[in-house]
Design an enzyme around this catalytic site. Structure first.
Site, PDB file in Angstrom:
ATOM      1  N   GLN A   1      35.147   9.483  10.758  1.00 27.89           N
ATOM      2  CA  GLN A   1      33.953  10.117  10.194  1.00 27.89           C
ATOM      3  C   GLN A   1      34.335  11.386   9.433  1.00 27.89           C
ATOM      4  OE1 GLN A   1      30.786   8.668  10.511  1.00 27.89           O
ATOM      5  NE2 GLN A   1      30.242  10.188   8.962  1.00 27.89           N
TER       6      GLN A   1
ATOM      7  N   LYS B   1      26.640   4.145  14.861  1.00 24.38           N
ATOM      8  CA  LYS B   1      27.558   3.063  14.509  1.00 24.38           C
ATOM      9  C   LYS B   1      28.053   2.360  15.775  1.00 24.38           C
ATOM     10  CE  LYS B   1      28.935   5.248  10.203  1.00 24.38           C
ATOM     11  NZ  LYS B   1      29.896   6.118   9.513  1.00 24.38           N
TER      12      LYS B   1
ATOM     13  N   ASP C   1      35.925   1.080   6.284  1.00 23.26           N
ATOM     14  CA  ASP C   1      35.169   1.898   5.328  1.00 23.26           C
ATOM     15  C   ASP C   1      35.587   1.575   3.889  1.00 23.26           C
ATOM     16  OD1 ASP C   1      33.239   3.487   6.525  1.00 23.26           O
ATOM     17  OD2 ASP C   1      34.647   5.083   7.071  1.00 23.26           O
TER      18      ASP C   1
END
Ligand code: NDP
Length: 279
Positions: A94, A50, A117
């Site tokens: 994460q 990412k 997200d």
């Protein structure tokens, strides 16, 4: 005629081009911070990819790595600091987190305007209300892939297999927003094959290799396979690709379907978050 393949790499590359074009119009570099706690090997790869993609496209990508023994309070105060930092436009944490840290508290602590997200309850609520918001990346990618076929979604029957907060539920909300008639299937669903067989659009997000067989698929359906499983040392989706391909009109491969979309949509969300927050 076998189904046409939906090329996730090509669609992701198109999204990346849009991101580059948007970035070229901005007088600043949007900042994306990926937070990782501990050293789960899969998370390490995801976060690195990412941050790398962010840099490649011209965003300011940073990876923040903390010790596996980090206290929950300390992570929450790091998040609050990122919330206050005007150069940070997107924050992602994460998952999974070490067991001493409650992921819900951490997600709730992220400023919804920076929640790239799309997991914060405010953003989830907006999505289900059909209002503009930061949409979770994999579901947003699924919609782009369906869109790339040019097939109209409105009025179609859709079956989403899986009801996770990360994939199944948001995919169902997005399909509903596009006026599909949506059924969500899960482990307690009775006659799942019968329900899926009615669907013009099938999204499989189960986590069981080759769960969706050709017998479950209506002729000419669009089949999107979100699953990433290991089978005999290789990657396999949730769909029995070779046989389903003989029945469907469009199908995504694994790898090379939904996978490449997730990071591309994350970059897009970061730019959207920056544009919205900074005006
Ligand atoms: P979860 O494990 O959180 O959810 C799986 C869902 O499938 C649950 O709702 C579960 O039902 C349902 N399910 C499990 N077994 C059955 C069954 N036998 N019949 C019907 N439904 C069943 O998984 P995720 O949603 O996080 O991920 C799904 C898959 O997608 C995984 O393979 C994952 O690796 C992949 N993935 C891929 C991404 C990408 O970028 N391509 C991103 C995220 C995930 P119940 O709720 O009743 O338990």
């Amino acid at each position: 005629m076998p189904a046409q393949i939906i090329d996730g790499k090509a669609v992701a590359a198109a999204v990346e081009q849009e991101v580059r074009a948007d970035l070229a119009k901005l007088p600043y570099k949007p900042g994306l911070v990926a937070v990782r706690v501990g050293n789960d090997p899969a998370s390490e790869v995801y976060v690195r990819n990412k941050a790398r993609k962010a840099k490649e496209l011209g965003l300011h990508g940073t990876e923040l790595v903390f010790d596996a023994l980090m206290r929950e309070d300390d992570l929450l105060s790091e998040i609050r600091q990122l919330n206050r930092d005007n150069n940070v436009d997107g924050i992602l944490v994460q998952l999974p987190l070490p067991k001493q840290i409650d992921p819900k508290k951490v997600i709730d602590a992220i400023d919804p305007a920076k929640d790239v997200d799309g997991f914060h309850p405010i953003n989830v609520g907006l999505l289900h209300l059909g209002r503009p918001t930061l949409v979770p990346c994999t579901p947003a990618g699924v919609m782009r892939l369906i869109g790339s076929t040019g097939v109209e979604i409105a009025g179609k029957r859709a079956a989403v297999i899986g009801r996770s907060d990360i994939v199944g539920k948001p995919v169902a909300a997005l399909l509903l927003r596009e006026n599909a008639t949506v059924t969500i299937c899960h482990s307690r669903t009775r006659d799942l094959p019968g329900i899926v067989r009615e669907a013009d659009i099938v999204v499989a997000a189960i986590g069981k290799p080759r769960f969706v067989t050709a017998e479950m698929i209506k002729r000419d359906a669009i089949v999107i396979d979100v699953g990433i499983n290991r089978l005999d040392g290789k990657l396999a989706g949730d769909v029995d690709f070779d046989r389903v391909r003989e029945v469907a009109s469009w199908i995504t491969p694994v790898p090379g379907g939904v996978g490449p979309m997730t990071i591309a949509m994350l970059m897009k969300n970061t730019v959207t978050a920056a544009q919205k927050r900074r005006g």
